[in-house]
Design a protein around this motif. Structure first.
Motif, short mmCIF file in Angstrom:
data_model
loop_
_atom_site.label_atom_id
_atom_site.label_comp_id
_atom_site.label_asym_id
_atom_site.label_seq_id
_atom_site.Cartn_x
_atom_site.Cartn_y
_atom_site.Cartn_z
N ASN A 42 0.82 -1.22 0.00
CA ASN A 42 0.00 0.00 0.00
C ASN A 42 0.84 1.26 0.00
O ASN A 42 0.34 2.33 -0.33
CB ASN A 42 -0.94 0.02 1.21
N SER A 43 2.10 1.14 0.40
CA SER A 43 3.00 2.28 0.38
C SER A 43 4.44 1.79 0.30
O SER A 43 4.75 0.66 0.69
CB SER A 43 2.82 3.17 1.61
N PHE A 44 5.29 2.64 -0.25
CA PHE A 44 6.71 2.32 -0.36
C PHE A 44 7.46 3.63 -0.57
O PHE A 44 6.85 4.69 -0.79
CB PHE A 44 6.99 1.34 -1.52
N VAL A 45 8.78 3.58 -0.49
CA VAL A 45 9.62 4.77 -0.63
C VAL A 45 10.62 4.54 -1.75
O VAL A 45 11.28 3.51 -1.80
CB VAL A 45 10.36 5.09 0.69
N THR A 46 10.72 5.51 -2.66
CA THR A 46 11.78 5.52 -3.66
C THR A 46 12.66 6.71 -3.34
O THR A 46 12.18 7.84 -3.29
CB THR A 46 11.22 5.66 -5.10
N ARG A 47 13.92 6.42 -3.10
CA ARG A 47 14.86 7.45 -2.61
C ARG A 47 14.24 8.10 -1.38
O ARG A 47 14.14 7.44 -0.36
CB ARG A 47 15.21 8.44 -3.70
N SER A 48 13.77 9.32 -1.45
CA SER A 48 13.16 9.95 -0.28
C SER A 48 11.69 10.29 -0.52
O SER A 48 11.11 11.09 0.21
CB SER A 48 13.94 11.20 0.12
N TRP A 51 5.37 6.90 -1.64
CA TRP A 51 4.28 6.61 -2.58
C TRP A 51 3.18 5.91 -1.81
O TRP A 51 3.44 5.02 -1.02
CB TRP A 51 4.77 5.70 -3.70
N ARG A 52 1.94 6.29 -2.06
CA ARG A 52 0.77 5.66 -1.46
C ARG A 52 -0.06 5.06 -2.59
O ARG A 52 -0.31 5.72 -3.61
CB ARG A 52 -0.07 6.66 -0.69
N CYS A 53 -0.46 3.81 -2.41
CA CYS A 53 -1.18 3.09 -3.47
C CYS A 53 -2.54 2.61 -3.01
O CYS A 53 -2.73 2.28 -1.84
CB CYS A 53 -0.38 1.87 -3.93
N GLY A 54 -3.45 2.55 -3.94
CA GLY A 54 -4.79 2.03 -3.71
C GLY A 54 -5.45 1.74 -5.04
O GLY A 54 -5.38 2.55 -5.97
N GLU A 55 -6.03 0.58 -5.17
CA GLU A 55 -6.73 0.17 -6.39
C GLU A 55 -5.85 0.29 -7.63
O GLU A 55 -6.30 0.73 -8.69
CB GLU A 55 -8.02 0.97 -6.55
N GLY A 56 -4.59 -0.08 -7.52
CA GLY A 56 -3.68 -0.08 -8.67
C GLY A 56 -3.06 1.26 -9.00
O GLY A 56 -2.22 1.35 -9.89
N THR A 57 -3.44 2.32 -8.31
CA THR A 57 -2.91 3.65 -8.57
C THR A 57 -2.04 4.10 -7.41
O THR A 57 -2.46 4.00 -6.25
CB THR A 57 -4.05 4.66 -8.79
N CYS A 58 -0.86 4.59 -7.72
CA CYS A 58 0.06 5.09 -6.70
C CYS A 58 0.27 6.59 -6.92
O CYS A 58 0.39 7.04 -8.07
CB CYS A 58 1.39 4.37 -6.77
N ILE A 69 12.84 10.17 -14.21
CA ILE A 69 13.48 9.36 -13.16
C ILE A 69 12.44 8.87 -12.17
O ILE A 69 12.46 7.70 -11.76
CB ILE A 69 14.59 10.16 -12.43
N MET A 70 11.51 9.72 -11.80
CA MET A 70 10.46 9.32 -10.87
C MET A 70 9.63 8.17 -11.45
O MET A 70 9.27 7.22 -10.76
CB MET A 70 9.56 10.50 -10.50
N CYS A 71 9.35 8.25 -12.74
CA CYS A 71 8.60 7.18 -13.41
C CYS A 71 9.39 5.88 -13.35
O CYS A 71 8.85 4.82 -13.01
CB CYS A 71 8.32 7.58 -14.86
N GLU A 72 10.68 5.94 -13.67
CA GLU A 72 11.51 4.75 -13.64
C GLU A 72 11.61 4.16 -12.23
O GLU A 72 11.59 2.93 -12.07
CB GLU A 72 12.91 5.07 -14.17
N LEU A 73 11.69 5.01 -11.23
CA LEU A 73 11.79 4.52 -9.85
C LEU A 73 10.52 3.78 -9.43
O LEU A 73 10.59 2.72 -8.81
CB LEU A 73 12.06 5.69 -8.89
N VAL A 74 9.36 4.34 -9.75
CA VAL A 74 8.11 3.68 -9.35
C VAL A 74 7.91 2.39 -10.16
O VAL A 74 7.47 1.38 -9.63
CB VAL A 74 6.89 4.63 -9.42
N ALA A 75 8.28 2.40 -11.44
CA ALA A 75 8.18 1.19 -12.26
C ALA A 75 9.11 0.10 -11.72
O ALA A 75 8.75 -1.08 -11.72
CB ALA A 75 8.50 1.49 -13.71
N GLY A 76 10.26 0.50 -11.25
CA GLY A 76 11.19 -0.45 -10.65
C GLY A 76 10.64 -1.08 -9.38
O GLY A 76 10.98 -2.20 -9.01
N GLU A 77 9.75 -0.37 -8.72
CA GLU A 77 9.16 -0.87 -7.46
C GLU A 77 7.90 -1.69 -7.69
O GLU A 77 7.72 -2.73 -7.06
CB GLU A 77 8.85 0.32 -6.55
N VAL A 78 7.01 -1.23 -8.56
CA VAL A 78 5.71 -1.91 -8.71
C VAL A 78 5.56 -2.71 -9.99
O VAL A 78 4.58 -3.42 -10.17
CB VAL A 78 4.52 -0.90 -8.62
#
Length: 104
Positions: A42-48, A51-58, A69-78
């Motif tokens: 439901n939540s995670f951290v990329t660098r600092s 991100w909060r997630c719900g129903e497939g949207t973060c 870079i932010m896009c790449e970081l979140v894609a790397g996580e989810v």
């Protein structure tokens, strides 16, 4: 003297409005990432950045990194993203494809 008071009042009004705009943008998310499959967390951290997630949207607040870079970081996580937007403006198909190259 009256002119100084008018300038001070205008500055105070501007400062009073600035935090409210930031809070509204943060609660809705400066960044919005829609994962192809719902994230496991439901939540995670990329660098600092939190991100909060719900129903497939973060969503996340504005960060100091470039948008790509932010896009790449979140894609790397989810994993692969079906869309990524910054302040409501979606990435182009080409930019999203490049971002998804970093998906886990």
């Amino acid at each position: 003297m009256t002119r100084i008071l008018a300038v001070a009042a205008a500055a105070a009004a501007t400062l009073a409005l600035t935090p409210a705009a930031g809070i509204a943008q943060t609660s809705n998310g400066y960044y919005t990432a829609v994962a192809a499959t719902a994230p496991a967390k439901n939540s995670f951290v990329t660098r600092s950045t939190v991100w909060r997630c719900g129903e497939g949207t973060c969503v996340a607040a504005k960060a100091t990194s470039r948008d790509a870079i932010m896009c790449e970081l979140v894609a790397g996580e989810v994993g692969k993203l079906s869309s990524f937007a910054v302040r409501g403006e979606a990435f182009s198909a080409e930019a999203l494809e490049k971002c998804n190259a970093r998906a886990k």
